[in-house]
Write a protein that holds these residues in place. Structure first.
Motif, PDB file in Angstrom:
ATOM      1  N   ARG A 153      40.959  50.372  48.061  1.00 27.93           N
ATOM      2  CA  ARG A 153      39.801  51.189  48.400  1.00 27.93           C
ATOM      3  C   ARG A 153      38.559  50.714  47.642  1.00 27.93           C
ATOM      4  NH1 ARG A 153      41.394  55.536  51.279  1.00 27.93           N
ATOM      5  NH2 ARG A 153      39.353  56.493  51.042  1.00 27.93           N
ATOM      6  N   THR A 154      38.723  50.470  46.355  1.00 23.40           N
ATOM      7  CA  THR A 154      37.590  50.015  45.555  1.00 23.40           C
ATOM      8  C   THR A 154      37.163  48.618  45.965  1.00 23.40           C
ATOM      9  OG1 THR A 154      38.325  51.380  43.685  1.00 23.40           O
ATOM     10  CG2 THR A 154      36.771  49.598  43.193  1.00 23.40           C
ATOM     11  N   ALA A 155      38.123  47.750  46.274  1.00 22.50           N
ATOM     12  CA  ALA A 155      37.789  46.398  46.709  1.00 22.50           C
ATOM     13  C   ALA A 155      37.003  46.434  48.017  1.00 22.50           C
ATOM     14  CB  ALA A 155      39.068  45.569  46.875  1.00 22.50           C
ATOM     15  N   ALA A 156      37.441  47.265  48.960  1.00 23.51           N
ATOM     16  CA  ALA A 156      36.732  47.373  50.243  1.00 23.51           C
ATOM     17  C   ALA A 156      35.341  47.966  50.046  1.00 23.51           C
ATOM     18  CB  ALA A 156      37.542  48.233  51.213  1.00 23.51           C
ATOM     19  N   LEU A 157      35.224  48.963  49.182  1.00 21.41           N
ATOM     20  CA  LEU A 157      33.917  49.562  48.902  1.00 21.41           C
ATOM     21  C   LEU A 157      32.974  48.528  48.303  1.00 21.41           C
ATOM     22  CD1 LEU A 157      32.174  52.141  48.789  1.00 21.41           C
ATOM     23  CD2 LEU A 157      33.137  52.559  46.505  1.00 21.41           C
ATOM     24  N   ALA A 158      33.491  47.727  47.371  1.00 26.12           N
ATOM     25  CA  ALA A 158      32.668  46.678  46.765  1.00 26.12           C
ATOM     26  C   ALA A 158      32.229  45.655  47.806  1.00 26.12           C
ATOM     27  CB  ALA A 158      33.452  45.988  45.644  1.00 26.12           C
ATOM     28  N   ALA A 159      33.149  45.255  48.675  1.00 32.28           N
ATOM     29  CA  ALA A 159      32.822  44.272  49.711  1.00 32.28           C
ATOM     30  C   ALA A 159      31.724  44.806  50.630  1.00 32.28           C
ATOM     31  CB  ALA A 159      34.077  43.928  50.519  1.00 32.28           C
ATOM     32  N   LEU A 160      31.816  46.069  51.012  1.00 37.73           N
ATOM     33  CA  LEU A 160      30.815  46.656  51.903  1.00 37.73           C
ATOM     34  C   LEU A 160      29.485  46.869  51.183  1.00 37.73           C
ATOM     35  CD1 LEU A 160      33.205  49.137  53.688  1.00 37.73           C
ATOM     36  CD2 LEU A 160      31.839  47.390  54.849  1.00 37.73           C
ATOM     37  N   ALA A 161      29.536  47.254  49.914  1.00 29.98           N
ATOM     38  CA  ALA A 161      28.300  47.415  49.141  1.00 29.98           C
ATOM     39  C   ALA A 161      27.549  46.096  49.074  1.00 29.98           C
ATOM     40  CB  ALA A 161      28.617  47.933  47.741  1.00 29.98           C
ATOM     41  N   HIS A 162      28.290  44.999  48.857  1.00 24.09           N
ATOM     42  CA  HIS A 162      27.650  43.680  48.844  1.00 24.09           C
ATOM     43  C   HIS A 162      27.120  43.334  50.231  1.00 24.09           C
ATOM     44  CE1 HIS A 162      26.956  39.402  48.472  1.00 24.09           C
ATOM     45  NE2 HIS A 162      27.824  39.199  49.452  1.00 24.09           N
ATOM     46  N   ALA A 163      27.906  43.610  51.273  1.00 24.36           N
ATOM     47  CA  ALA A 163      27.529  43.203  52.627  1.00 24.36           C
ATOM     48  C   ALA A 163      26.240  43.870  53.095  1.00 24.36           C
ATOM     49  CB  ALA A 163      28.668  43.514  53.607  1.00 24.36           C
ATOM     50  N   VAL A 164      26.011  45.119  52.706  1.00 25.69           N
ATOM     51  CA  VAL A 164      24.810  45.817  53.168  1.00 25.69           C
ATOM     52  C   VAL A 164      23.631  45.639  52.212  1.00 25.69           C
ATOM     53  CG1 VAL A 164      26.182  47.528  54.397  1.00 25.69           C
ATOM     54  CG2 VAL A 164      25.393  48.038  52.082  1.00 25.69           C
ATOM     55  N   GLY A 165      23.842  44.896  51.121  1.00 29.59           N
ATOM     56  CA  GLY A 165      22.738  44.591  50.215  1.00 29.59           C
ATOM     57  C   GLY A 165      22.498  45.615  49.132  1.00 29.59           C
ATOM     58  N   LEU A 166      23.532  46.382  48.756  1.00 33.59           N
ATOM     59  CA  LEU A 166      23.357  47.371  47.701  1.00 33.59           C
ATOM     60  C   LEU A 166      23.409  46.769  46.301  1.00 33.59           C
ATOM     61  CD1 LEU A 166      25.388  50.504  48.903  1.00 33.59           C
ATOM     62  CD2 LEU A 166      22.934  50.076  49.037  1.00 33.59           C
ATOM     63  N   GLY A 167      23.724  45.473  46.198  1.00 35.63           N
ATOM     64  CA  GLY A 167      23.837  44.851  44.880  1.00 35.63           C
ATOM     65  C   GLY A 167      22.582  45.032  44.046  1.00 35.63           C
ATOM     66  N   HIS A 189      39.565  40.561  47.422  1.00 39.10           N
ATOM     67  CA  HIS A 189      40.725  41.336  46.993  1.00 39.10           C
ATOM     68  C   HIS A 189      41.281  42.259  48.061  1.00 39.10           C
ATOM     69  CE1 HIS A 189      40.841  39.960  42.869  1.00 39.10           C
ATOM     70  NE2 HIS A 189      39.551  40.205  42.723  1.00 39.10           N
ATOM     71  N   ASP A 190      40.620  42.397  49.196  1.00 31.61           N
ATOM     72  CA  ASP A 190      41.149  43.233  50.261  1.00 31.61           C
ATOM     73  C   ASP A 190      40.887  42.544  51.592  1.00 31.61           C
ATOM     74  OD1 ASP A 190      42.237  45.777  51.374  1.00 31.61           O
ATOM     75  OD2 ASP A 190      40.233  45.896  52.239  1.00 31.61           O
ATOM     76  N   PRO A 191      41.921  42.075  52.289  1.00 33.69           N
ATOM     77  CA  PRO A 191      41.719  41.318  53.533  1.00 33.69           C
ATOM     78  C   PRO A 191      40.929  42.088  54.585  1.00 33.69           C
ATOM     79  CG  PRO A 191      43.976  41.065  52.755  1.00 33.69           C
ATOM     80  CD  PRO A 191      43.348  42.115  51.901  1.00 33.69           C
ATOM     81  N   MET A 192      41.267  43.358  54.801  1.00 32.60           N
ATOM     82  CA  MET A 192      40.555  44.128  55.814  1.00 32.60           C
ATOM     83  C   MET A 192      39.105  44.356  55.399  1.00 32.60           C
ATOM     84  SD  MET A 192      40.836  45.498  58.787  1.00 32.60           S
ATOM     85  CE  MET A 192      40.023  46.686  59.839  1.00 32.60           C
ATOM     86  N   GLY A 193      38.913  44.704  54.137  1.00 30.38           N
ATOM     87  CA  GLY A 193      37.551  44.884  53.645  1.00 30.38           C
ATOM     88  C   GLY A 193      36.745  43.608  53.752  1.00 30.38           C
ATOM     89  N   GLY A 194      37.401  42.474  53.468  1.00 27.77           N
ATOM     90  CA  GLY A 194      36.707  41.197  53.588  1.00 27.77           C
ATOM     91  C   GLY A 194      36.345  40.877  55.020  1.00 27.77           C
ATOM     92  N   LEU A 195      37.276  41.119  55.956  1.00 32.37           N
ATOM     93  CA  LEU A 195      37.003  40.876  57.370  1.00 32.37           C
ATOM     94  C   LEU A 195      35.804  41.695  57.842  1.00 32.37           C
ATOM     95  CD1 LEU A 195      37.729  39.962  60.312  1.00 32.37           C
ATOM     96  CD2 LEU A 195      39.300  41.918  60.384  1.00 32.37           C
ATOM     97  N   VAL A 196      35.805  42.975  57.488  1.00 30.62           N
ATOM     98  CA  VAL A 196      34.736  43.867  57.934  1.00 30.62           C
ATOM     99  C   VAL A 196      33.415  43.518  57.258  1.00 30.62           C
ATOM    100  CG1 VAL A 196      33.949  46.252  57.869  1.00 30.62           C
ATOM    101  CG2 VAL A 196      36.294  45.744  58.561  1.00 30.62           C
ATOM    102  N   ALA A 197      33.456  43.215  55.962  1.00 32.88           N
ATOM    103  CA  ALA A 197      32.225  42.862  55.254  1.00 32.88           C
ATOM    104  C   ALA A 197      31.606  41.597  55.838  1.00 32.88           C
ATOM    105  CB  ALA A 197      32.513  42.677  53.762  1.00 32.88           C
ATOM    106  N   HIS A 198      32.426  40.599  56.134  1.00 35.12           N
ATOM    107  CA  HIS A 198      31.906  39.375  56.757  1.00 35.12           C
ATOM    108  C   HIS A 198      31.323  39.684  58.135  1.00 35.12           C
ATOM    109  CE1 HIS A 198      32.825  36.309  53.842  1.00 35.12           C
ATOM    110  NE2 HIS A 198      34.087  36.698  53.751  1.00 35.12           N
ATOM    111  N   ALA A 199      31.963  40.600  58.866  1.00 33.79           N
ATOM    112  CA  ALA A 199      31.434  40.973  60.178  1.00 33.79           C
ATOM    113  C   ALA A 199      30.073  41.647  60.041  1.00 33.79           C
ATOM    114  CB  ALA A 199      32.426  41.892  60.895  1.00 33.79           C
ATOM    115  N   VAL A 200      29.924  42.518  59.040  1.00 34.60           N
ATOM    116  CA  VAL A 200      28.635  43.170  58.802  1.00 34.60           C
ATOM    117  C   VAL A 200      27.559  42.126  58.521  1.00 34.60           C
ATOM    118  CG1 VAL A 200      27.357  44.653  57.196  1.00 34.60           C
ATOM    119  CG2 VAL A 200      29.609  45.367  58.020  1.00 34.60           C
ATOM    120  N   MET A 201      27.884  41.148  57.678  1.00 28.10           N
ATOM    121  CA  MET A 201      26.902  40.110  57.359  1.00 28.10           C
ATOM    122  C   MET A 201      26.615  39.228  58.562  1.00 28.10           C
ATOM    123  SD  MET A 201      27.837  39.103  53.392  1.00 28.10           S
ATOM    124  CE  MET A 201      29.627  38.967  53.607  1.00 28.10           C
TER     125      MET A 201
END
Length: 254
Positions: A153-167, A189-201
């Motif tokens: 959950r935390t890995a996916a949240l981090a991936a999405l935070a990076h993808a939308v530019g919250l860094g 660290h999370d395959p699904m989170g990574g897939l979705v984050a890359h899709a967002v970007m």
């Protein structure tokens, strides 16, 4: 799915809320991130699963969360796995506002009415319990600081935070540069989170017509060739706009 656990869309939105202004950081990309966060939450609930660069419904049973179940039902109606970039990049109206209204109903934020330029009515949102936002932020900080692989959950949240530019919102300035870099690295660290984050970007970069490198090709006939032989994106049928009428009663000032 019980309500004892906050969902990833809720946590992503709480991360994006600026406690000083009551507005959300990165409002344009945040809608994309929330759509992606819904996919991750449904995957963690066992309702969907990745199929290459596509998303497939594996268990159509409702989760009990109306907003997630709306997305799940629309995915089910597609009848075949849908590319993550086409789902996330499809037209949707006010997903951010839908979740802000949801957080208000749950008592996690409260609305503050105001005016812009003394004329236009606006609504800003303040967290009712700042301890919740601090706990979410602390999980990210711990993953960044310790280097210990975070929970999914935390890995996916981090991936999405990076993808939308919250860094830059979470770790501003030159002093936050290394933290922003490590936030980006948590995507692995999370395959699904990574897939979705890359899709967002990819959606933000306009790269929605071509499959990601290494992804299996789409079955013949799923993406007809357009002019010049380029693939034509799937139509964005069934992409959730708003699950309930009346959810757009307020407008957030940016």
């Amino acid at each position: 799915m019980g309500r004892s656990r906050r969902t990833i869309p809720e946590e992503l939105l709480l991360l994006a809320l600026d406690p000083a202004t009551g507005t959300t950081a990165q409002p344009q990309s945040l809608d994309l991130g929330l759509a992606g966060a819904q996919l991750v939450e449904l995957a963690l609930a066992g309702r969907i699963a990745p199929d290459g660069d596509r998303i497939a419904v594996v268990v159509p049973r409702p989760t009990g969360d109306p907003t997630l179940d709306c997305a799940l039902e629309l995915l089910r109606r597609r009848g075949a796995p849908v590319r993550a970039v086409h789902w996330i990049g499809g037209p949707r109206l006010g997903l951010r506002q839908i979740y802000l209204s949801h957080l208000e109903r749950c008592g996690m934020v409260h609305a503050v009415e105001g005016q812009m330029c003394g004329v236009l009515p606006t609504t800003r949102y303040q967290a009712t319990d700042t301890a919740i936002s601090r706990e979410i932020r602390a999980r990210l900080d711990s993953a960044i600081r310790t280097g210990v692989p975070p929970d999914p959950r935390t890995a996916a949240l981090a991936a999405l935070a990076h993808a939308v530019g919250l860094g830059k919102h979470l770790y501003p300035g030159n002093e936050g540069r290394s933290s922003r870099s490590r936030l980006r690295d948590l995507i692995r660290h999370d395959p699904m989170g990574g897939l979705v984050a890359h899709a967002v970007m990819d959606v933000q970069n306009g790269a929605v017509a071509q499959p990601r490198r290494g992804a299996p090709p789409a079955p013949a006939g799923r993406q007809p060739a357009g002019a010049g032989g380029r693939a034509v994106p799937e139509p964005a049928r069934g992409v959730p706009t708003q699950p309930h009428r009346g959810s757009m009663a307020r407008v957030v000032a940016h």
